[in-house]
Design a protein around this motif. Structure first.
Motif, PDB file in Angstrom:
ATOM      1  N   GLN A 147      16.670 -20.577  11.824  1.00  0.00           N
ATOM      2  CA  GLN A 147      15.317 -19.996  11.774  1.00  0.00           C
ATOM      3  C   GLN A 147      14.750 -19.968  13.195  1.00  0.00           C
ATOM      4  N   SER A 171      21.441 -28.323  17.498  1.00  0.00           N
ATOM      5  CA  SER A 171      22.482 -28.741  16.548  1.00  0.00           C
ATOM      6  C   SER A 171      23.860 -28.681  17.193  1.00  0.00           C
ATOM      7  N   ARG A 174      26.077 -29.943  10.362  1.00  0.00           N
ATOM      8  CA  ARG A 174      25.504 -31.085  11.074  1.00  0.00           C
ATOM      9  C   ARG A 174      26.533 -31.691  12.039  1.00  0.00           C
ATOM     10  N   ARG A 192      17.155 -25.361   1.456  1.00  0.00           N
ATOM     11  CA  ARG A 192      16.400 -25.772   2.632  1.00  0.00           C
ATOM     12  C   ARG A 192      17.021 -25.167   3.887  1.00  0.00           C
ATOM     13  N   TYR A 193      16.182 -24.616   4.742  1.00  0.00           N
ATOM     14  CA  TYR A 193      16.689 -23.953   5.949  1.00  0.00           C
ATOM     15  C   TYR A 193      15.670 -24.145   7.070  1.00  0.00           C
ATOM     16  N   GLY A 194      15.996 -23.655   8.239  1.00  0.00           N
ATOM     17  CA  GLY A 194      15.088 -23.710   9.371  1.00  0.00           C
ATOM     18  C   GLY A 194      15.347 -24.870  10.316  1.00  0.00           C
ATOM     19  N   TRP A 195      16.294 -25.711  10.038  1.00  0.00           N
ATOM     20  CA  TRP A 195      16.540 -26.874  10.892  1.00  0.00           C
ATOM     21  C   TRP A 195      17.680 -26.675  11.892  1.00  0.00           C
ATOM     22  N   TYR A 196      18.497 -25.612  11.674  1.00  0.00           N
ATOM     23  CA  TYR A 196      19.687 -25.429  12.520  1.00  0.00           C
ATOM     24  C   TYR A 196      19.339 -24.589  13.751  1.00  0.00           C
ATOM     25  N   GLU A 221      23.933 -29.959   3.810  1.00  0.00           N
ATOM     26  CA  GLU A 221      24.112 -29.477   5.182  1.00  0.00           C
ATOM     27  C   GLU A 221      25.471 -28.804   5.369  1.00  0.00           C
ATOM     28  N   PHE A 244      21.203 -21.857   7.583  1.00  0.00           N
ATOM     29  CA  PHE A 244      20.130 -22.796   7.900  1.00  0.00           C
ATOM     30  C   PHE A 244      19.293 -22.427   9.120  1.00  0.00           C
TER      31      PHE A 244
END
Length: 255
Positions: free
Chosen positions: A255, A148, A227, A140-144, A207, A253
């Motif tokens: 994107q 953050s 995180r 899973r990626y794209g959240w950082y 994470e 992570f």
């Protein structure tokens, strides 16, 4: 007859006196000859003893060492000794410089050899590391992103102290990785730091991420929590480590 007797007597007396004077004169002449042979003589600067002192002293003065001559010779030996000491010191310094230069060359050669070995494109390269790497990450990626690191508790105060305005964005890291992939190079130079990140070594788990980086002298293994913003369990200790942590999290992570 009496006249003849007186004449005879006078001759005898004269002969006797002459007999006495002749030995005395001969002895005097002999003594003077000895004095002349010894370097003396009348009118020659005094009696024999004075002549010997004058003549003998002159001869010795011209041929013997003097105090000045001894001092001069000592200075020459001292200067020669000083020159030898300086030459030995110069040679010792040259050998030290040569050893240091050779040591530095060997370190540089080892680093270059290690980089070449690690940089072999097919060496442990995972399948997702290709021209479409950011879409092929198997987690899973794209959240950082910027939100953050701004939420890292240590970041505001330490970033201000280090003079960090911000950390590298995903667009910057993505461009560096794309260029490295095109050139079949499996590391990128982390922006504004002394680290090189081996992006192909990045492995994400939840994470957290593990990866390998080069600090300029050796390869080091790291574990990061993207995180909470920790590196090997603690906040970064300087701006270089903060940039390295961010680059690894962007590769994993971003994107």
């Amino acid at each position: 007859m009496k006249t003849l007797l007186r004449i005879s007597a006078a001759l005898c007396v004269g002969l006797s006196v002459a007999g006495l004077l002749l030995p005395l004169q001969a002895a005097t002449q002999l003594q003077e000859g000895v004095q002349i042979a010894r370097g003396g003589g009348k009118g020659g600067g005094g009696k024999g003893g004075g002549a010997r002192l004058g003549g003998g002293g002159h001869a010795r003065g011209s041929g013997a060492r003097t105090g000045f001559a001894s001092f001069s010779g000592g200075s020459g030996r001292s200067a020669s000794r000083d020159n030898r000491v300086e030459i030995r010191q110069d040679n010792r310094t040259s050998r030290t410089d040569l050893r240091q230069g050779n040591r530095s060359d060997r370190v540089n050669d080892r680093n270059q050899t290690r980089r070449k070995a690690i940089n072999t494109w097919d060496r442990n390269r995972p399948n997702w590391v290709n021209n479409n790497w950011s879409n092929n990450r198997p987690w899973r990626y794209g959240w950082y992103g910027g939100n953050s690191w701004n939420n890292w508790g240590w970041y505001p105060a330490r970033a201000a102290a280090w003079g960090l305005g911000s950390l590298a964005t995903f667009a910057v890291i993505d461009s560096l990785v794309d260029s490295a992939v095109s050139n079949q190079t499996n590391y990128i130079v982390v922006p504004n730091s002394d680290y090189s990140l081996y992006y192909s070594s990045v492995v994400a788990n939840g994470e957290q991420v593990s990866f390998q980086a080069d600090d300029g002298s050796s390869s080091v293994n790291f574990n990061a929590d993207c995180r909470s913003g920790t590196l090997n369990g603690v906040p970064p200790q300087n701006a270089d480590e903060a940039q390295l942590l961010n680059a690894a999290c962007q590769v994993a992570f971003g994107q």
